[in-house]
Design a protein around this motif. Structure first.
Motif, mmCIF file in Angstrom:
data_model
loop_
_atom_site.group_PDB
_atom_site.id
_atom_site.type_symbol
_atom_site.label_atom_id
_atom_site.label_comp_id
_atom_site.label_asym_id
_atom_site.label_seq_id
_atom_site.Cartn_x
_atom_site.Cartn_y
_atom_site.Cartn_z
ATOM 1 N N TRP A 286 0.829 -1.209 0.000
ATOM 2 C CA TRP A 286 0.000 0.000 0.000
ATOM 3 C C TRP A 286 0.863 1.257 0.000
ATOM 4 C CZ3 TRP A 286 -4.396 -1.226 4.057
ATOM 5 C CH2 TRP A 286 -5.200 -2.242 3.534
ATOM 6 N N ALA A 287 1.922 1.276 0.805
ATOM 7 C CA ALA A 287 2.790 2.448 0.865
ATOM 8 C C ALA A 287 3.507 2.671 -0.459
ATOM 9 C CB ALA A 287 3.803 2.290 2.003
ATOM 10 N N GLN A 288 4.002 1.599 -1.055
ATOM 11 C CA GLN A 288 4.678 1.721 -2.345
ATOM 12 C C GLN A 288 3.688 2.151 -3.429
ATOM 13 O OE1 GLN A 288 6.667 -1.835 -3.639
ATOM 14 N NE2 GLN A 288 7.503 -0.893 -5.473
ATOM 15 N N GLY A 289 2.500 1.587 -3.397
ATOM 16 C CA GLY A 289 1.499 1.923 -4.398
ATOM 17 C C GLY A 289 1.060 3.370 -4.337
ATOM 18 N N SER A 290 0.892 3.900 -3.130
ATOM 19 C CA SER A 290 0.489 5.304 -3.014
ATOM 20 C C SER A 290 1.586 6.229 -3.527
ATOM 21 C CB SER A 290 0.143 5.638 -1.562
ATOM 22 O OG SER A 290 1.290 5.595 -0.734
ATOM 23 N N ALA A 291 2.857 5.865 -3.276
ATOM 24 C CA ALA A 291 3.969 6.671 -3.793
ATOM 25 C C ALA A 291 4.017 6.601 -5.316
ATOM 26 C CB ALA A 291 5.281 6.186 -3.195
ATOM 27 N N ASN B 108 7.760 0.436 5.752
ATOM 28 C CA ASN B 108 7.017 1.344 4.889
ATOM 29 C C ASN B 108 7.903 2.420 4.267
ATOM 30 O OD1 ASN B 108 4.884 -0.184 5.712
ATOM 31 N ND2 ASN B 108 3.599 1.513 6.344
ATOM 32 N N ALA B 109 8.935 2.843 4.988
ATOM 33 C CA ALA B 109 9.850 3.832 4.412
ATOM 34 C C ALA B 109 10.569 3.244 3.203
ATOM 35 C CB ALA B 109 10.858 4.291 5.467
ATOM 36 N N ARG B 110 10.979 2.005 3.316
ATOM 37 C CA ARG B 110 11.624 1.339 2.173
ATOM 38 C C ARG B 110 10.653 1.241 0.995
ATOM 39 N NH1 ARG B 110 12.185 -3.983 0.853
ATOM 40 N NH2 ARG B 110 11.192 -4.654 2.803
ATOM 41 N N ALA B 111 9.379 0.998 1.291
ATOM 42 C CA ALA B 111 8.375 0.910 0.234
ATOM 43 C C ALA B 111 8.177 2.258 -0.454
ATOM 44 C CB ALA B 111 7.057 0.419 0.815
ATOM 45 N N SER C 287 11.090 3.067 -2.712
ATOM 46 C CA SER C 287 10.995 2.249 -3.913
ATOM 47 C C SER C 287 9.946 2.803 -4.872
ATOM 48 C CB SER C 287 10.660 0.807 -3.528
ATOM 49 O OG SER C 287 10.494 0.000 -4.671
ATOM 50 N N GLY C 288 8.809 3.235 -4.332
ATOM 51 C CA GLY C 288 7.748 3.778 -5.174
ATOM 52 C C GLY C 288 8.119 5.095 -5.821
ATOM 53 N N THR D 93 9.372 -3.680 -8.998
ATOM 54 C CA THR D 93 9.497 -4.735 -7.993
ATOM 55 C C THR D 93 8.418 -5.780 -8.214
ATOM 56 O OG1 THR D 93 8.095 -3.516 -6.448
ATOM 57 C CG2 THR D 93 10.476 -3.168 -6.273
ATOM 58 N N GLU D 94 8.600 -6.944 -7.598
ATOM 59 C CA GLU D 94 7.608 -7.992 -7.734
ATOM 60 C C GLU D 94 6.344 -7.651 -6.947
ATOM 61 O OE1 GLU D 94 10.332 -8.224 -6.045
ATOM 62 O OE2 GLU D 94 10.069 -9.251 -4.140
ATOM 63 N N PHE D 95 5.245 -8.219 -7.368
ATOM 64 C CA PHE D 95 3.984 -8.029 -6.663
ATOM 65 C C PHE D 95 3.890 -9.028 -5.512
ATOM 66 C CE2 PHE D 95 -0.318 -6.756 -6.055
ATOM 67 C CZ PHE D 95 -1.002 -7.876 -5.670
ATOM 68 N N ARG D 96 3.628 -8.525 -4.318
ATOM 69 C CA ARG D 96 3.531 -9.390 -3.142
ATOM 70 C C ARG D 96 2.097 -9.428 -2.644
ATOM 71 N NH1 ARG D 96 8.820 -7.795 0.525
ATOM 72 N NH2 ARG D 96 10.411 -8.269 -1.040
ATOM 73 N N ARG D 97 1.536 -10.585 -2.659
ATOM 74 C CA ARG D 97 0.179 -10.751 -2.164
ATOM 75 C C ARG D 97 0.181 -10.795 -0.639
ATOM 76 N NH1 ARG D 97 -2.944 -15.661 -4.459
ATOM 77 N NH2 ARG D 97 -4.555 -14.575 -3.304
#
Length: 257
Positions: free
Chosen positions: A43-48, A157-160, A163-164, A170-174
């Motif tokens: 979620w954090a990566q996606g919002s970024a 989340n900071a790393r995410a 990355s974003g 990056t790979e998708f993680r379910r």
């Protein structure tokens, strides 16, 4: 990410949405720390990623200044986790160099800074928990735990967010789903499908022990005002680190192509 992206693009095309509070959408919350961190990372990566993609378009649009400002805060909210990591790295030296400062000076300088940084977070959690539980008393009761967990997942989340924002693929993680409440016949420990764990868990454990040491040092030096703040960080990092540590959980992966 796709929901956030779609909703913003729909609004830019002129669609309007109505929030209906009494519509129930059955879902399964993460039941283990690894799954929770995997979900929060995505979620954090996606919002970024959505912020990088859509904020320029939003700021150039004909939307009102109020909507543009709210969109900036909304899409960049998780950047706060990067600032939380910076705060984590600065707290130890700050406590050390303030050992000789009197209580009056600490009250005039440190207390307002801490208050301004925590008031907005506390207000956010209080309002959300008030909506979830229906009473301010239950909201206040859950506040320390919510804030501690928010601190504990800051590394993840900071790393995410980084990355974003960087645009790195990056790979998708379910998020692992177990349907434990559906059958009730199989324990979580017996499930082979578990969230992947990595270096973050060791960093969280190290930071938890580090802040536990700072709590002891603050007590020894009589820095009573710093103890609750340091304890919040110690509890948060130890909780997320121990709950997701390879010392306590078997290794597995949730990566899919």
């Amino acid at each position: 990410t796709e929901d956030l992206d779609l909703s913003y693009r729909a609004q830019l095309r002129g669609w309007r949405f109505v929030f209906v509070a009494d519509v129930v959408a059955p879902a399964e919350l993460p039941v283990e720390m690894g799954a929770f961190k995997s979900q929060q990372h995505r979620w954090a990566q996606g919002s970024a990623q959505t912020a990088v993609k859509l904020l320029p378009r939003i700021l150039r649009s004909s939307l009102t200044a109020r909507v543009k400002i709210e969109s900036v805060f909304h899409l960049t909210a998780n950047v706060g986790y990067v600032l939380m990591v910076a705060l984590t790295l600065l707290i130890g030296p700050a406590v050390w160099f303030r050992r000789g400062i009197g209580a009056q000076e600490l009250a005039l300088v440190d207390l307002p800074l801490i208050a301004t940084s925590l008031v907005s977070i506390a207000a956010f959690y209080l309002v959300s928990q008030r909506e979830a539980y229906g009473s301010w008393r239950d909201a206040v009761r859950h506040l320390p735990v919510l804030m501690a967990v928010g601190v504990g997942i800051s590394i993840n989340n900071a790393r995410a967010v980084i990355s974003g924002l960087s645009g790195r693929e990056t790979e998708f993680r379910r998020t692992p789903k177990y349907a434990l409440a559906a059958d009730g016949t199989e324990a979580l420990a017996s499930r082979k499908y578990r969230a992947r764990r990595g270096l973050d868990s060791w960093i969280e454990l190290a930071l938890g022990l580090y802040f536990a040491g700072l709590v002891i040092a603050a007590l020894a030096d009589g820095l009573w005002g710093a103890v609750p703040f340091l304890s919040l960080f110690a509890a948060g990092f130890l909780y997320t680190g121990i709950g997701d540590s390879p010392l306590f959980l078997t290794k597995s992966t949730d990566t899919v192509s």
